[in-house]
Design a protein around this motif. Structure first.
Motif, PDB file in Angstrom:
ATOM      1  N   ILE A  16     -16.181 -10.615   8.167  1.00 17.49           N
ATOM      2  CA  ILE A  16     -17.037 -11.595   7.456  1.00 17.49           C
ATOM      3  C   ILE A  16     -16.307 -12.101   6.130  1.00 17.49           C
ATOM      4  O   ILE A  16     -15.782 -11.379   5.321  1.00 17.49           O
ATOM      5  N   ARG A  17     -16.714 -13.370   5.847  1.00 13.98           N
ATOM      6  CA  ARG A  17     -16.314 -14.097   4.697  1.00 13.98           C
ATOM      7  C   ARG A  17     -17.210 -14.964   3.808  1.00 13.98           C
ATOM      8  O   ARG A  17     -17.809 -15.531   4.975  1.00 13.98           O
ATOM      9  N   ASP A  18     -17.527 -14.754   2.839  1.00 13.80           N
ATOM     10  CA  ASP A  18     -18.270 -15.888   2.243  1.00 13.80           C
ATOM     11  C   ASP A  18     -17.698 -16.903   1.332  1.00 13.80           C
ATOM     12  O   ASP A  18     -16.945 -16.307   0.540  1.00 13.80           O
ATOM     13  N   ILE A  19     -18.015 -17.948   1.598  1.00 16.00           N
ATOM     14  CA  ILE A  19     -17.177 -18.931   0.805  1.00 16.00           C
ATOM     15  C   ILE A  19     -18.136 -19.771   0.075  1.00 16.00           C
ATOM     16  O   ILE A  19     -19.162 -20.082   0.682  1.00 16.00           O
ATOM     17  N   ALA A  20     -17.752 -19.792  -1.183  1.00 16.58           N
ATOM     18  CA  ALA A  20     -18.669 -20.961  -2.027  1.00 16.58           C
ATOM     19  C   ALA A  20     -18.057 -22.289  -2.063  1.00 16.58           C
ATOM     20  O   ALA A  20     -16.581 -22.631  -2.247  1.00 16.58           O
ATOM     21  N   MET A  21     -18.751 -23.391  -1.962  1.00 16.43           N
ATOM     22  CA  MET A  21     -18.276 -24.895  -1.817  1.00 16.43           C
ATOM     23  C   MET A  21     -19.217 -25.591  -2.289  1.00 16.43           C
ATOM     24  O   MET A  21     -20.437 -25.319  -2.232  1.00 16.43           O
ATOM     25  N   GLU A  22     -18.774 -26.885  -2.680  1.00 14.77           N
ATOM     26  CA  GLU A  22     -19.555 -27.986  -3.150  1.00 14.77           C
ATOM     27  C   GLU A  22     -20.222 -28.587  -2.104  1.00 14.77           C
ATOM     28  O   GLU A  22     -19.832 -28.650  -0.981  1.00 14.77           O
ATOM     29  N   LEU A  81     -20.658 -34.766   5.590  1.00 13.35           N
ATOM     30  CA  LEU A  81     -20.868 -34.093   4.348  1.00 13.35           C
ATOM     31  C   LEU A  81     -21.560 -32.691   4.569  1.00 13.35           C
ATOM     32  O   LEU A  81     -22.539 -32.566   5.420  1.00 13.35           O
ATOM     33  N   LEU A  82     -21.289 -31.692   3.864  1.00 12.71           N
ATOM     34  CA  LEU A  82     -21.885 -30.253   4.162  1.00 12.71           C
ATOM     35  C   LEU A  82     -23.608 -30.489   3.865  1.00 12.71           C
ATOM     36  O   LEU A  82     -24.433 -30.204   4.572  1.00 12.71           O
ATOM     37  N   LYS A  83     -23.644 -31.526   2.980  1.00  9.30           N
ATOM     38  CA  LYS A  83     -25.345 -31.238   2.459  1.00  9.30           C
ATOM     39  C   LYS A  83     -25.920 -32.279   3.438  1.00  9.30           C
ATOM     40  O   LYS A  83     -27.186 -32.338   3.392  1.00  9.30           O
ATOM     41  N   SER A  84     -25.261 -32.830   4.390  1.00 10.14           N
ATOM     42  CA  SER A  84     -26.106 -33.786   5.681  1.00 10.14           C
ATOM     43  C   SER A  84     -26.212 -32.857   6.580  1.00 10.14           C
ATOM     44  O   SER A  84     -27.079 -33.254   7.195  1.00 10.14           O
ATOM     45  N   ILE A  85     -25.616 -31.693   6.898  1.00 10.06           N
ATOM     46  CA  ILE A  85     -25.827 -31.182   7.997  1.00 10.06           C
ATOM     47  C   ILE A  85     -26.264 -29.624   7.697  1.00 10.06           C
ATOM     48  O   ILE A  85     -27.047 -29.316   8.750  1.00 10.06           O
ATOM     49  N   LEU A  86     -26.054 -29.075   6.698  1.00  6.12           N
ATOM     50  CA  LEU A  86     -26.673 -27.891   5.993  1.00  6.12           C
ATOM     51  C   LEU A  86     -27.762 -28.281   4.883  1.00  6.12           C
ATOM     52  O   LEU A  86     -27.359 -28.178   3.870  1.00  6.12           O
ATOM     53  N   THR A  87     -28.830 -28.498   5.184  1.00  6.73           N
ATOM     54  CA  THR A  87     -29.694 -28.884   4.227  1.00  6.73           C
ATOM     55  C   THR A  87     -30.546 -28.050   3.808  1.00  6.73           C
ATOM     56  O   THR A  87     -31.279 -27.695   2.709  1.00  6.73           O
ATOM     57  N   ILE A 110     -26.313 -19.294   3.416  1.00  9.46           N
ATOM     58  CA  ILE A 110     -26.953 -18.319   2.954  1.00  9.46           C
ATOM     59  C   ILE A 110     -27.565 -18.586   1.737  1.00  9.46           C
ATOM     60  O   ILE A 110     -28.540 -18.092   1.333  1.00  9.46           O
ATOM     61  N   GLU A 111     -26.889 -19.581   0.950  1.00  9.60           N
ATOM     62  CA  GLU A 111     -27.472 -19.812  -0.240  1.00  9.60           C
ATOM     63  C   GLU A 111     -27.185 -21.419  -0.745  1.00  9.60           C
ATOM     64  O   GLU A 111     -26.128 -21.750  -0.449  1.00  9.60           O
ATOM     65  N   THR A 112     -28.200 -22.018  -1.167  1.00  9.83           N
ATOM     66  CA  THR A 112     -28.150 -23.677  -1.483  1.00  9.83           C
ATOM     67  C   THR A 112     -27.614 -23.870  -2.838  1.00  9.83           C
ATOM     68  O   THR A 112     -27.377 -24.724  -3.243  1.00  9.83           O
ATOM     69  N   ASP A 113     -28.208 -22.714  -3.713  1.00  5.84           N
ATOM     70  CA  ASP A 113     -27.930 -22.927  -5.233  1.00  5.84           C
ATOM     71  C   ASP A 113     -27.004 -21.831  -5.803  1.00  5.84           C
ATOM     72  O   ASP A 113     -27.665 -21.055  -6.809  1.00  5.84           O
ATOM     73  N   PHE A 114     -25.906 -21.532  -5.164  1.00  2.52           N
ATOM     74  CA  PHE A 114     -25.053 -20.442  -5.500  1.00  2.52           C
ATOM     75  C   PHE A 114     -24.422 -20.857  -6.969  1.00  2.52           C
ATOM     76  O   PHE A 114     -24.113 -21.819  -7.196  1.00  2.52           O
ATOM     77  N   ASP A 115     -24.663 -19.875  -7.952  1.00  2.16           N
ATOM     78  CA  ASP A 115     -24.036 -20.164  -9.305  1.00  2.16           C
ATOM     79  C   ASP A 115     -22.382 -19.773  -9.490  1.00  2.16           C
ATOM     80  O   ASP A 115     -21.993 -18.786  -9.324  1.00  2.16           O
ATOM     81  N   ALA A 116     -21.808 -21.113  -9.159  1.00  4.06           N
ATOM     82  CA  ALA A 116     -19.937 -20.735  -9.042  1.00  4.06           C
ATOM     83  C   ALA A 116     -19.507 -21.035 -10.457  1.00  4.06           C
ATOM     84  O   ALA A 116     -18.576 -21.536 -10.266  1.00  4.06           O
ATOM     85  N   VAL A 117     -20.143 -20.741 -11.604  1.00  3.47           N
ATOM     86  CA  VAL A 117     -19.470 -21.187 -12.914  1.00  3.47           C
ATOM     87  C   VAL A 117     -18.172 -20.535 -12.951  1.00  3.47           C
ATOM     88  O   VAL A 117     -17.309 -21.039 -13.606  1.00  3.47           O
ATOM     89  N   ASP A 118     -18.073 -19.207 -12.352  1.00  4.75           N
ATOM     90  CA  ASP A 118     -16.643 -18.496 -12.709  1.00  4.75           C
ATOM     91  C   ASP A 118     -15.869 -18.729 -11.538  1.00  4.75           C
ATOM     92  O   ASP A 118     -14.867 -18.240 -11.664  1.00  4.75           O
ATOM     93  N   PHE A 119     -15.984 -19.810 -10.733  1.00  7.84           N
ATOM     94  CA  PHE A 119     -15.187 -20.014  -9.636  1.00  7.84           C
ATOM     95  C   PHE A 119     -14.641 -21.431  -9.628  1.00  7.84           C
ATOM     96  O   PHE A 119     -15.488 -22.219  -9.940  1.00  7.84           O
ATOM     97  N   SER A 120     -13.342 -21.435  -9.100  1.00  4.28           N
ATOM     98  CA  SER A 120     -13.148 -22.843  -8.863  1.00  4.28           C
ATOM     99  C   SER A 120     -13.322 -23.030  -7.283  1.00  4.28           C
ATOM    100  O   SER A 120     -13.074 -22.144  -6.470  1.00  4.28           O
ATOM    101  N   LEU A 121     -13.959 -24.204  -6.925  1.00  2.00           N
ATOM    102  CA  LEU A 121     -14.237 -24.416  -5.579  1.00  2.00           C
ATOM    103  C   LEU A 121     -13.305 -25.248  -4.783  1.00  2.00           C
ATOM    104  O   LEU A 121     -12.740 -26.175  -5.245  1.00  2.00           O
TER     105      LEU A 121
END
Length: 180
Positions: A16-22, A81-87, A110-121
């Motif tokens: 399993i891999r979890d990826i944070a993206m814009e 765009l991700l936001k158009s297919i994963l709403t 799995i999350e639409t409002d992930f706080d990614a302040v500590d990560f570069s995306l």
């Protein structure tokens, strides 16, 4: 805020891999993030498929248009765009990488409002399990929900009005084949 996307290798063991993206990134960007997270070169053909809640495969979004004729019907990864297919959370995609080896993955928002302040995306935020050397064998099972009526009379399928005499027209090609 960012998306948190879980990618699970279709295998018997947990990989399993979890990826944070814009949200404004494309499926092609997700493809690149997945290949990096799983250690692939990224040089193989790949496609995403829209999936329903039971992981049934739907519309394809290929990395490249491989159709013989140019078609306006094919929507490429780079155009989505991700936001158009994963709403919303729990929406699903199937991702297939390297069609010769058939690495298959389940992709879920799995999350639409992930706080990614500590990560570069994009960023790999969780990793579990090691990827095997070879792609797991895929098992294709018959869909038992759909039943089809058995064919009782195969003669009904022959509606081309061609008889055995018409096959003689193809004899001239036999000599060409024998020459090889």
């Amino acid at each position: 805020m960012a998306y948190k996307i879980r990618v699970i290798l279709n295998a018997k063991t947990d990989v399993i891999r979890d990826i944070a993206m814009e949200q404004s990134e494309t499926l092609e960007d997700l493809h690149n993030a997945i290949t990096n997270a799983f250690g692939f070169s990224g040089h193989e053909m790949a496609s995403f498929y829209k999936a329903d809640s039971e992981w049934n495969q739907g519309e394809e979004f290929p990395l490249f248009d491989m159709s013989e004729e140019t078609s306006d019907d094919t929507v490429m990864m780079s155009e989505v765009l991700l936001k158009s297919i994963l709403t919303k959370a729990n929406e699903k995609l199937i991702y297939v990488y390297d069609f010769f080896n058939m690495w298959s993955f389940y992709v879920e928002l799995i999350e639409t409002d992930f706080d990614a302040v500590d990560f570069s995306l994009p960023s790999l935020v969780f990793s579990l399990g090691a990827i095997p050397k070879n792609a797991p064998d895929l098992v294709f099972e018959k869909d038992t929900k759909k039943s089809s009526k058995p064919i009782e009379d195969y003669d009904d399928l022959d509606d081309d009005d061609m008889d055995d005499d018409d096959l003689d027209d193809f004899d001239e090609y036999d000599d060409d084949i024998d020459a090889y």
